[in-house]
Design an enzyme around this catalytic site. Structure first.
Site, PDB file in Angstrom:
ATOM      1  N   THR A  15       0.816  -1.210   0.000  1.00 53.53           N
ATOM      2  CA  THR A  15       0.000   0.000   0.000  1.00 53.53           C
ATOM      3  C   THR A  15       0.852   1.263   0.000  1.00 53.53           C
ATOM      4  O   THR A  15       1.993   1.249   0.485  1.00 53.53           O
ATOM      5  CB  THR A  15      -0.914  -0.006   1.253  1.00 53.53           C
ATOM      6  OG1 THR A  15      -1.477   1.291   1.434  1.00 53.53           O
ATOM      7  CG2 THR A  15      -0.139  -0.343   2.515  1.00 53.53           C
ATOM      8  N   ASP A  16       0.267   2.361  -0.489  1.00 57.03           N
ATOM      9  CA  ASP A  16       0.960   3.658  -0.417  1.00 57.03           C
ATOM     10  C   ASP A  16       1.036   4.172   1.025  1.00 57.03           C
ATOM     11  O   ASP A  16       1.793   5.102   1.312  1.00 57.03           O
ATOM     12  CB  ASP A  16       0.267   4.697  -1.325  1.00 57.03           C
ATOM     13  CG  ASP A  16      -1.205   4.951  -0.991  1.00 57.03           C
ATOM     14  OD1 ASP A  16      -1.755   4.283  -0.083  1.00 57.03           O
ATOM     15  OD2 ASP A  16      -1.807   5.826  -1.647  1.00 57.03           O
TER      16      ASP A  16
ATOM     17  N   TYR B 118      -1.913  -0.444  10.984  1.00 55.63           N
ATOM     18  CA  TYR B 118      -2.038  -1.119   9.683  1.00 55.63           C
ATOM     19  C   TYR B 118      -0.829  -0.824   8.805  1.00 55.63           C
ATOM     20  O   TYR B 118      -0.162  -1.740   8.321  1.00 55.63           O
ATOM     21  CB  TYR B 118      -3.330  -0.672   8.974  1.00 55.63           C
ATOM     22  CG  TYR B 118      -3.337  -0.990   7.491  1.00 55.63           C
ATOM     23  CD1 TYR B 118      -3.329  -2.300   7.040  1.00 55.63           C
ATOM     24  CD2 TYR B 118      -3.335   0.041   6.536  1.00 55.63           C
ATOM     25  CE1 TYR B 118      -3.310  -2.596   5.675  1.00 55.63           C
ATOM     26  CE2 TYR B 118      -3.321  -0.245   5.170  1.00 55.63           C
ATOM     27  CZ  TYR B 118      -3.304  -1.557   4.743  1.00 55.63           C
ATOM     28  OH  TYR B 118      -3.282  -1.847   3.394  1.00 55.63           O
TER      29      TYR B 118
ATOM     30  N   LYS C  43       2.175  -3.308   7.376  1.00 52.96           N
ATOM     31  CA  LYS C  43       2.455  -3.510   5.946  1.00 52.96           C
ATOM     32  C   LYS C  43       3.909  -3.122   5.639  1.00 52.96           C
ATOM     33  O   LYS C  43       4.585  -3.779   4.839  1.00 52.96           O
ATOM     34  CB  LYS C  43       1.489  -2.690   5.083  1.00 52.96           C
ATOM     35  CG  LYS C  43       0.051  -3.179   5.073  1.00 52.96           C
ATOM     36  CD  LYS C  43      -0.135  -4.571   4.491  1.00 52.96           C
ATOM     37  CE  LYS C  43       0.092  -4.625   2.996  1.00 52.96           C
ATOM     38  NZ  LYS C  43      -0.244  -5.970   2.451  1.00 52.96           N
TER      39      LYS C  43
HETATM   40  P1  NAD Z   1      -9.534  -7.379   2.266  1.00 55.50           P
HETATM   41  O1  NAD Z   1      -9.508  -7.075   3.716  1.00 55.50           O
HETATM   42  O2  NAD Z   1     -10.770  -7.117   1.478  1.00 55.50           O
HETATM   43  O3  NAD Z   1      -9.176  -8.916   2.012  1.00 55.50           O
HETATM   44  C1  NAD Z   1      -8.145  -9.566   2.698  1.00 55.50           C
HETATM   45  C2  NAD Z   1      -8.315 -11.071   2.460  1.00 55.50           C
HETATM   46  O4  NAD Z   1      -7.229 -11.742   3.134  1.00 55.50           O
HETATM   47  C3  NAD Z   1      -9.607 -11.639   3.047  1.00 55.50           C
HETATM   48  O5  NAD Z   1     -10.212 -12.516   2.121  1.00 55.50           O
HETATM   49  C4  NAD Z   1      -9.144 -12.401   4.294  1.00 55.50           C
HETATM   50  O6  NAD Z   1      -9.972 -13.519   4.609  1.00 55.50           O
HETATM   51  C5  NAD Z   1      -7.747 -12.835   3.873  1.00 55.50           C
HETATM   52  N1  NAD Z   1      -6.867 -13.066   5.023  1.00 55.50           N
HETATM   53  C6  NAD Z   1      -6.701 -12.288   6.122  1.00 55.50           C
HETATM   54  N2  NAD Z   1      -5.783 -12.838   6.951  1.00 55.50           N
HETATM   55  C7  NAD Z   1      -5.358 -13.971   6.348  1.00 55.50           C
HETATM   56  C8  NAD Z   1      -4.392 -14.969   6.696  1.00 55.50           C
HETATM   57  N3  NAD Z   1      -3.719 -14.894   7.843  1.00 55.50           N
HETATM   58  N4  NAD Z   1      -4.187 -16.000   5.837  1.00 55.50           N
HETATM   59  C9  NAD Z   1      -4.884 -16.083   4.682  1.00 55.50           C
HETATM   60  N5  NAD Z   1      -5.813 -15.170   4.304  1.00 55.50           N
HETATM   61  C10 NAD Z   1      -6.035 -14.136   5.128  1.00 55.50           C
HETATM   62  O7  NAD Z   1      -8.298  -6.588   1.652  1.00 55.50           O
HETATM   63  P2  NAD Z   1      -8.124  -5.949   0.197  1.00 55.50           P
HETATM   64  O8  NAD Z   1      -8.671  -4.584   0.199  1.00 55.50           O
HETATM   65  O9  NAD Z   1      -8.559  -6.928  -0.815  1.00 55.50           O
HETATM   66  O10 NAD Z   1      -6.542  -5.809   0.161  1.00 55.50           O
HETATM   67  C11 NAD Z   1      -5.718  -6.832  -0.395  1.00 55.50           C
HETATM   68  C12 NAD Z   1      -4.265  -6.427  -0.258  1.00 55.50           C
HETATM   69  O11 NAD Z   1      -4.053  -5.188  -0.928  1.00 55.50           O
HETATM   70  C13 NAD Z   1      -3.824  -6.191   1.189  1.00 55.50           C
HETATM   71  O12 NAD Z   1      -2.520  -6.695   1.329  1.00 55.50           O
HETATM   72  C14 NAD Z   1      -3.838  -4.675   1.347  1.00 55.50           C
HETATM   73  O13 NAD Z   1      -2.892  -4.261   2.293  1.00 55.50           O
HETATM   74  C15 NAD Z   1      -3.469  -4.235  -0.050  1.00 55.50           C
HETATM   75  N6  NAD Z   1      -3.978  -2.920  -0.462  1.00 55.50           N
HETATM   76  C16 NAD Z   1      -5.309  -2.624  -0.372  1.00 55.50           C
HETATM   77  C17 NAD Z   1      -5.768  -1.385  -0.818  1.00 55.50           C
HETATM   78  C18 NAD Z   1      -7.234  -1.014  -0.782  1.00 55.50           C
HETATM   79  O14 NAD Z   1      -7.587   0.119  -1.117  1.00 55.50           O
HETATM   80  N7  NAD Z   1      -8.146  -1.924  -0.436  1.00 55.50           N
HETATM   81  C19 NAD Z   1      -4.875  -0.449  -1.327  1.00 55.50           C
HETATM   82  C20 NAD Z   1      -3.515  -0.794  -1.413  1.00 55.50           C
HETATM   83  C21 NAD Z   1      -3.091  -2.037  -0.985  1.00 55.50           C
END
Ligand code: NAD
Ligand code: TYD
Length: 359
Positions: A133-134, A159, A163
């Site tokens: 993430t940013d 958080y 990360k």
């Molecule tokens: P989310 O919270 O919607 O989904 C996370 C998924 O990971 C869920 O399905 C959960 O069940 C699973 N999970 C959690 N802990 C786990 C574990 N210990 N083992 C296996 N599975 C596990 O998150 P998202 O928004 O889809 O984000 C996905 C990735 O992208 C993350 O790493 C997040 O940091 C990154 N990210 C998200 C955004 C955003 O805007 N949503 C932006 C930049 C980066």
């Protein structure tokens, strides 16, 4: 050839799996713990598709991950699995440390052992792509240039700190062990299947339910929005052609203050699903107590990804947000099902702690 995707029942991971299987013949093994944020209903269209193998489990389970790697021999691991909501990390950081740091460490350990056992050709072709993430870069002042990949790490929430730690581990596994890693740092995503604890889906869902639209602080915090399918195309491109050990920032050049986002959502709902009483949805906006340590501004400089790999987002914010609002209007069942008891408990807790303040 197979891909091991972690967190593929969450918002971005599921969009990635759906798009991947729509475009490639290559099978996916999807490892997800199914926390409150994981939802198999999002993957319902893959039922009966032999190319998708779902495994419920934890990235921190070394034995399980090792077994999956040995059995399926994926050519790449794409790591989406994480605890992802800043407000939850403020209420309880423990799970964030466990999954984002310890879990990523165990995953890296299993991948390192497996990679070490491959033939020279397989080793050279293997990739570990870490989705980050940013927010690891901290907060920008109004006129600061956008985050480049060289920006120092200054995470401000539990958080983003967790990360950041995972990013450092991934980097170290490349530097120390030669593991062929790639890292992407993306700005805020939005689009279909977004869990309604995050700003955009929460506003859509609350607006339609006649509930207040809770805007933190003065609503002038800036985020840089990217349509989720553009994030998925960026990941596919980095996986295909990214330089080993490199970091790529992913963003859509769409900086907007939160209050503008909320007004845009309200205006689209006014057009597509007007309120029965003819009043504008914006009348539901309610300013609430700010998030502690709230980062003021994020902005991504995505020029490396564009210049090196020729990636560009396909959606403008205007086209992406219209598609998103329409998707929520078309999928009330998905929304109803994710609003489980656990969801209601969270919303009750979070928004009773953040009372309304005078605008
Ligand atoms: P989310 O919270 O919607 O989904 C996370 C998924 O990971 C869920 O399905 C959960 O069940 C699973 N999970 C959690 N802990 C786990 C574990 N210990 N083992 C296996 N599975 C596990 O998150 P998202 O928004 O889809 O984000 C996905 C990735 O992208 C993350 O790493 C997040 O940091 C990154 N990210 C998200 C955004 C955003 O805007 N949503 C932006 C930049 C980066
Ligand atoms: P969020 O979707 O939680 O993403 P992040 O904190 O990772 O950027 O929040 C986006 C922005 O919207 C952030 O500045 C916090 C703000 N926000 C609100 O104003 N009200 C809300 O109810 C939520 C969930 C977020």
């Amino acid at each position: 050839m197979t891909l091991l995707v972690t967190g593929g029942a969450g918002f971005i991971g599921a969009n990635f799996v759906l798009d991947w299987l729509a475009q490639h013949g290559e099978p996916v093994v999807n490892l997800d713990k199914l926390t409150y944020a994981g939802n198999l209903e999002t993957l319902a269209s893959l039922e009966g598709d032999a190319r998708h193998t779902f495994v419920q489990g934890d990235i921190g389970d070394f034995a399980l991950v090792s077994r999956l790697l040995a059995e399926h021999r994926p050519r790449a691991v794409v790591n989406f699995a994480a605890e992802s909501h800043v407000d939850r990390s403020i209420h309880g950081p423990g799970e964030f440390i466990q999954t984002n740091i310890v879990g990523t460490f165990q995953l890296l350990e299993a991948v390192r052992a497996h990679w070490g056992s491959l033939s020279a050709d397989e080793k050279a072709a293997f990739r570990f792509l870490h989705v980050s993430t940013d927010e690891v870069y901290g907060s920008l002042a109004k006129d600061d240039p956008a985050f480049t990949e060289a920006h120092r790490y200054e995470p401000n929430s539990p958080y983003s700190a967790s990360k950041a730690a995972s990013d450092h581990l991934v980097r170290a596994y490349h530097h120390t062990y030669g593991l062929p890693v790639l890292t992407t740092n993306c700005s805020n995503n939005y689009g279909p299947f977004h869990f309604p604890e995050k700003l955009i889906p929460l506003m859509i869902v609350n607006a339609l339910a006649g509930k207040p639209l809770p805007v933190y602080g003065d609503g002038m915090q800036v985020r840089d929005w990217l349509y989720v399918k553009d994030h998925c195309s960026a990941i596919r491109r980095v996986l295909q052609a990214g330089r080993l050990g490199e970091v790529y920032n992913v963003g859509g050049w769409n900086e907007k203050p939160n209050i503008e986002i909320v007004h845009t959502v309200c205006a689209l709902l006014d057009e597509l699903r007007p309120r029965a009483d003819g009043q504008p949805y914006a009348s539901q906006i309610s300013y609430v107590t700010d998030r502690p340590g709230h980062d003021r501004r994020y902005a991504i400089d995505a020029r490396r990804l564009e210049a090196e790999l020729g990636w560009k987002p396909a959606e403008t914010f205007e086209s992406g947000i219209r598609k998103t609002v329409q998707w929520y209007l078309d999928n009330p069942q998905w929304v109803a099902h994710v609003q489980s008891g656990a969801y209601r408990e969270w919303v009750g807790k979070q928004y009773s702690d953040t009372p309304a303040v005078a605008a």
